[in-house]
Write a protein that holds these residues in place. Structure first.
Motif, PDB file in Angstrom:
ATOM      1  N   GLU A 283       0.827  -1.217   0.000  1.00 13.76           N
ATOM      2  CA  GLU A 283       0.000   0.000   0.000  1.00 13.76           C
ATOM      3  C   GLU A 283       0.854   1.257   0.000  1.00 13.76           C
ATOM      4  O   GLU A 283       0.385   2.331  -0.396  1.00 13.76           O
ATOM      5  CB  GLU A 283      -0.921  -0.003   1.224  1.00 13.76           C
ATOM      6  CG  GLU A 283      -1.952  -1.115   1.244  1.00 13.76           C
ATOM      7  CD  GLU A 283      -2.954  -0.998   0.100  1.00 13.76           C
ATOM      8  OE1 GLU A 283      -3.332   0.140  -0.238  1.00 13.76           O
ATOM      9  OE2 GLU A 283      -3.330  -2.044  -0.456  1.00 13.76           O
ATOM     10  N   ASP A 284       2.080   1.144   0.451  1.00 10.78           N
ATOM     11  CA  ASP A 284       2.962   2.307   0.561  1.00 10.78           C
ATOM     12  C   ASP A 284       3.852   2.499  -0.667  1.00 10.78           C
ATOM     13  O   ASP A 284       4.655   3.432  -0.704  1.00 10.78           O
ATOM     14  CB  ASP A 284       3.854   2.155   1.801  1.00 10.78           C
ATOM     15  CG  ASP A 284       3.049   2.006   3.076  1.00 10.78           C
ATOM     16  OD1 ASP A 284       2.061   2.741   3.227  1.00 10.78           O
ATOM     17  OD2 ASP A 284       3.396   1.136   3.905  1.00 10.78           O
ATOM     18  N   ILE A 285       3.734   1.620  -1.652  1.00  6.25           N
ATOM     19  CA  ILE A 285       4.578   1.722  -2.841  1.00  6.25           C
ATOM     20  C   ILE A 285       3.981   2.736  -3.821  1.00  6.25           C
ATOM     21  O   ILE A 285       2.815   2.607  -4.209  1.00  6.25           O
ATOM     22  CB  ILE A 285       4.719   0.351  -3.538  1.00  6.25           C
ATOM     23  CG1 ILE A 285       5.422  -0.645  -2.608  1.00  6.25           C
ATOM     24  CG2 ILE A 285       5.494   0.488  -4.850  1.00  6.25           C
ATOM     25  CD1 ILE A 285       5.503  -2.061  -3.160  1.00  6.25           C
ATOM     26  N   PRO A 286       4.732   3.754  -4.236  1.00  5.74           N
ATOM     27  CA  PRO A 286       4.201   4.712  -5.224  1.00  5.74           C
ATOM     28  C   PRO A 286       4.061   4.048  -6.590  1.00  5.74           C
ATOM     29  O   PRO A 286       4.969   3.333  -7.020  1.00  5.74           O
ATOM     30  CB  PRO A 286       5.251   5.827  -5.244  1.00  5.74           C
ATOM     31  CG  PRO A 286       6.526   5.153  -4.804  1.00  5.74           C
ATOM     32  CD  PRO A 286       6.111   4.086  -3.830  1.00  5.74           C
ATOM     33  N   ILE A 287       2.938   4.270  -7.239  1.00  7.11           N
ATOM     34  CA  ILE A 287       2.677   3.665  -8.543  1.00  7.11           C
ATOM     35  C   ILE A 287       2.736   4.744  -9.618  1.00  7.11           C
ATOM     36  O   ILE A 287       1.992   5.729  -9.588  1.00  7.11           O
ATOM     37  CB  ILE A 287       1.304   2.967  -8.574  1.00  7.11           C
ATOM     38  CG1 ILE A 287       1.248   1.864  -7.511  1.00  7.11           C
ATOM     39  CG2 ILE A 287       1.026   2.401  -9.963  1.00  7.11           C
ATOM     40  CD1 ILE A 287       2.258   0.751  -7.688  1.00  7.11           C
ATOM     41  N   GLU A 288       3.628   4.540 -10.563  1.00 11.85           N
ATOM     42  CA  GLU A 288       3.817   5.488 -11.664  1.00 11.85           C
ATOM     43  C   GLU A 288       2.634   5.460 -12.622  1.00 11.85           C
ATOM     44  O   GLU A 288       2.175   4.394 -13.027  1.00 11.85           O
ATOM     45  CB  GLU A 288       5.098   5.129 -12.420  1.00 11.85           C
ATOM     46  CG  GLU A 288       5.371   5.974 -13.647  1.00 11.85           C
ATOM     47  CD  GLU A 288       6.570   5.460 -14.440  1.00 11.85           C
ATOM     48  OE1 GLU A 288       6.909   6.085 -15.460  1.00 11.85           O
ATOM     49  OE2 GLU A 288       7.152   4.431 -14.036  1.00 11.85           O
ATOM     50  N   GLU A 289       2.153   6.627 -12.977  1.00 10.74           N
ATOM     51  CA  GLU A 289       1.121   6.761 -14.005  1.00 10.74           C
ATOM     52  C   GLU A 289       1.805   7.196 -15.298  1.00 10.74           C
ATOM     53  O   GLU A 289       2.458   8.240 -15.354  1.00 10.74           O
ATOM     54  CB  GLU A 289       0.067   7.795 -13.600  1.00 10.74           C
ATOM     55  CG  GLU A 289      -1.095   7.939 -14.561  1.00 10.74           C
ATOM     56  CD  GLU A 289      -2.107   6.801 -14.500  1.00 10.74           C
ATOM     57  OE1 GLU A 289      -2.890   6.652 -15.462  1.00 10.74           O
ATOM     58  OE2 GLU A 289      -2.107   6.066 -13.493  1.00 10.74           O
ATOM     59  N   ARG A 290       1.684   6.373 -16.339  1.00  9.33           N
ATOM     60  CA  ARG A 290       2.346   6.640 -17.602  1.00  9.33           C
ATOM     61  C   ARG A 290       1.465   7.516 -18.494  1.00  9.33           C
ATOM     62  O   ARG A 290       0.261   7.667 -18.267  1.00  9.33           O
ATOM     63  CB  ARG A 290       2.647   5.320 -18.319  1.00  9.33           C
ATOM     64  CG  ARG A 290       3.614   4.409 -17.588  1.00  9.33           C
ATOM     65  CD  ARG A 290       5.033   4.901 -17.642  1.00  9.33           C
ATOM     66  NE  ARG A 290       5.521   5.036 -19.016  1.00  9.33           N
ATOM     67  CZ  ARG A 290       6.687   5.581 -19.331  1.00  9.33           C
ATOM     68  NH1 ARG A 290       7.471   6.075 -18.380  1.00  9.33           N
ATOM     69  NH2 ARG A 290       7.075   5.639 -20.579  1.00  9.33           N
ATOM     70  N   PRO A 291       2.050   8.105 -19.563  1.00  5.22           N
ATOM     71  CA  PRO A 291       1.276   8.972 -20.459  1.00  5.22           C
ATOM     72  C   PRO A 291       0.106   8.245 -21.117  1.00  5.22           C
ATOM     73  O   PRO A 291       0.196   7.062 -21.469  1.00  5.22           O
ATOM     74  CB  PRO A 291       2.313   9.404 -21.511  1.00  5.22           C
ATOM     75  CG  PRO A 291       3.631   9.271 -20.823  1.00  5.22           C
ATOM     76  CD  PRO A 291       3.489   8.091 -19.906  1.00  5.22           C
ATOM     77  N   ALA A 292      -0.993   8.971 -21.287  1.00  7.21           N
ATOM     78  CA  ALA A 292      -2.202   8.401 -21.887  1.00  7.21           C
ATOM     79  C   ALA A 292      -1.957   7.899 -23.303  1.00  7.21           C
ATOM     80  O   ALA A 292      -2.593   6.941 -23.749  1.00  7.21           O
ATOM     81  CB  ALA A 292      -3.320   9.453 -21.895  1.00  7.21           C
ATOM     82  N   ARG A 293      -1.025   8.520 -24.000  1.00  3.66           N
ATOM     83  CA  ARG A 293      -0.786   8.167 -25.398  1.00  3.66           C
ATOM     84  C   ARG A 293      -0.367   6.704 -25.556  1.00  3.66           C
ATOM     85  O   ARG A 293      -0.596   6.095 -26.596  1.00  3.66           O
ATOM     86  CB  ARG A 293       0.277   9.093 -26.003  1.00  3.66           C
ATOM     87  CG  ARG A 293       0.456   8.894 -27.508  1.00  3.66           C
ATOM     88  CD  ARG A 293       1.470   9.858 -28.098  1.00  3.66           C
ATOM     89  NE  ARG A 293       1.707   9.560 -29.506  1.00  3.66           N
ATOM     90  CZ  ARG A 293       0.979  10.030 -30.507  1.00  3.66           C
ATOM     91  NH1 ARG A 293      -0.054  10.827 -30.241  1.00  3.66           N
ATOM     92  NH2 ARG A 293       1.256   9.716 -31.757  1.00  3.66           N
ATOM     93  N   GLU A 294       0.256   6.122 -24.541  1.00  2.52           N
ATOM     94  CA  GLU A 294       0.637   4.716 -24.626  1.00  2.52           C
ATOM     95  C   GLU A 294      -0.580   3.810 -24.793  1.00  2.52           C
ATOM     96  O   GLU A 294      -0.474   2.712 -25.334  1.00  2.52           O
ATOM     97  CB  GLU A 294       1.425   4.311 -23.377  1.00  2.52           C
ATOM     98  CG  GLU A 294       2.798   4.958 -23.295  1.00  2.52           C
ATOM     99  CD  GLU A 294       3.554   4.578 -22.032  1.00  2.52           C
ATOM    100  OE1 GLU A 294       4.691   5.061 -21.873  1.00  2.52           O
ATOM    101  OE2 GLU A 294       3.012   3.810 -21.215  1.00  2.52           O
ATOM    102  N   VAL A 295      -1.724   4.278 -24.318  1.00  6.84           N
ATOM    103  CA  VAL A 295      -2.968   3.511 -24.451  1.00  6.84           C
ATOM    104  C   VAL A 295      -3.762   3.946 -25.682  1.00  6.84           C
ATOM    105  O   VAL A 295      -4.322   3.119 -26.398  1.00  6.84           O
ATOM    106  CB  VAL A 295      -3.838   3.677 -23.186  1.00  6.84           C
ATOM    107  CG1 VAL A 295      -5.188   2.980 -23.356  1.00  6.84           C
ATOM    108  CG2 VAL A 295      -3.109   3.126 -21.965  1.00  6.84           C
ATOM    109  N   THR A 296      -3.790   5.240 -25.941  1.00 11.18           N
ATOM    110  CA  THR A 296      -4.634   5.752 -27.022  1.00 11.18           C
ATOM    111  C   THR A 296      -4.055   5.486 -28.405  1.00 11.18           C
ATOM    112  O   THR A 296      -4.803   5.455 -29.391  1.00 11.18           O
ATOM    113  CB  THR A 296      -4.848   7.274 -26.874  1.00 11.18           C
ATOM    114  OG1 THR A 296      -3.568   7.942 -26.946  1.00 11.18           O
ATOM    115  CG2 THR A 296      -5.519   7.603 -25.550  1.00 11.18           C
ATOM    116  N   HIS A 297      -2.725   5.291 -28.486  1.00  8.59           N
ATOM    117  CA  HIS A 297      -2.081   5.123 -29.783  1.00  8.59           C
ATOM    118  C   HIS A 297      -1.220   3.871 -29.813  1.00  8.59           C
ATOM    119  O   HIS A 297      -0.700   3.432 -28.790  1.00  8.59           O
ATOM    120  CB  HIS A 297      -1.193   6.330 -30.112  1.00  8.59           C
ATOM    121  CG  HIS A 297      -1.935   7.585 -30.407  1.00  8.59           C
ATOM    122  ND1 HIS A 297      -2.655   8.274 -29.443  1.00  8.59           N
ATOM    123  CD2 HIS A 297      -2.084   8.283 -31.576  1.00  8.59           C
ATOM    124  CE1 HIS A 297      -3.207   9.349 -30.006  1.00  8.59           C
ATOM    125  NE2 HIS A 297      -2.868   9.377 -31.277  1.00  8.59           N
TER     126      HIS A 297
END
Length: 350
Positions: A283-297
């Protein structure tokens, strides 16, 4: 052996993992800022490789400084470390490597070392980390080989191979170790959406080694497990908490749940530098949010409607209760992980 990264007189040379598997090309980072960019853009990826890359980035920054003395360089050294530490938040190896360089610098500074001595010592430390990582991976492979089936399918998720390390690999190191012992393993590689590390990188590595490999869509794993085609799962990790919770590429949690449901052992292979006993639970591990473009394109082509919401966490956390064993260079650890991880730490200090 695949050269994921290497120090050269001109800078740090990386195989460009964004171009694989169809193009084998290389990127030369000549400044520490370029090393940071290579990490952010995932030209280099995988927790162990990121850590060593950052250490080489620090050495490169020291090499190129305009400072004349160690004291003049000290503020710049902190700036270099901060820049590299800001690249990716989840992989604890990044911070482990930078902290190791900081400890060395402070010791040298306290000893009154000249700037030339500091530069050479920082480079020597980065190169030592490189050699240690390869040795750790081979030890992980040796410890984990006995856990693999004598024949049949082994599932892996993302890429925890030579490309995620300085060579040989963690999860793929276990598979390589098993194959070297004569085990007849067929690897099933999840494609690993949205960045496709399994389809692009794991498959490329294993085919180069002549290890039978089948790529499958992430959603196919449960069906193959039900059919009895998967006898074990082995994955890597980007951070392991003190209680044994494991952060790894998004989708790993789903694989662990499916393995548990089907009675299939789920192994995590990682060097000790991936273990973060300062982080109590997942629960204490920070989770990186990647750019939306990796999903949209994909391949430059847009796949989703304009304006649609996108969720793109790079990692998820698998609770320790789903982990059959953690394979490290120090041996195979089993539950309760709070005890086995603590015991492994004590071994390193003795």
């Amino acid at each position: 052996m695949i050269l994921t990264l290497e120090w050269t007189p001109d800078g740090v040379r990386f195989i460009d993992q964004t171009k694989l598997p169809l193009e084998e090309s290389y990127v030369l980072a000549t400044t520490y800022q370029q090393v940071a960019d290579v990490i952010v853009t995932m030209v280099v990826r995988g927790a162990p490789a990121i850590g060593v890359s950052a250490a080489m980035g620090v050495a490169l920054g020291a090499k190129d400084t305009d400072a004349l003395t160690t004291e003049e360089f000290a503020p710049e050294f902190e700036q270099i470390c901060e820049k590299l530490a800001s690249t990716r938040p989840t992989a604890v190896n990044l911070f482990w490597a930078i902290d190791r360089m900081k400890v060395l610098f402070l010791r040298l500074q306290g000893q009154g070392a000249s700037l030339d001595e500091v530069k050479q010592s920082l480079l020597d430390e980065a190169l030592t980390m490189y050699d240690e990582d390869i040795a750790s991976c081979k030890a992980i492979g040796a410890h984990g080989a006995d856990l693999m089936p004598d024949d049949g399918g082994v599932l892996t998720h993302c890429n925890a191979g030579a490309l995620a390390t300085c060579g040989y690999g963690t999860a793929l190191g276990v598979i390589r170790g098993a194959v070297e012992r004569g085990k007849q393993i067929h690897v099933y590689a999840d494609e690993t959406r949205p960045f496709l590390q399994g389809a692009r990188l794991t498959a490329w590595e294993l085919m180069a080694d002549g290890i039978p490999t089948t790529v499958l869509c992430d959603s196919m794993a449960a069906s193959l497990m039900r059919q009895g085609k998967i006898k074990a799962v082995v994955v890597g990790a980007d951070r392991i908490a003190a209680n044994g919770d494991v952060a790894n590429k998004i989708g790993t949690y789903s694989v662990a749940i499916m393995a548990k449901e089907h009675g299939i052992p789920f192994y995590v292979a990682a060097p000790w530098s991936t273990i973060d006993r300062a982080t109590k639970t997942g629960e204490d591990i920070p989770i990186e949010e990647r750019p939306a473009r990796e999903v949209t394109h994909h391949g430059g082509k847009q796949l989703t409607p304009h304006g649609v919401g996108i969720c793109n966490p790079a990692f998820d956390v698998t609770p320790a209760k789903y982990v059959t064993a953690i394979i490290t260079e120090r041996g195979v650890l089993r539950s309760p992980y709070s005890e086995s991880l603590a015991a492994g730490e004590l071994v390193s200090q003795s």
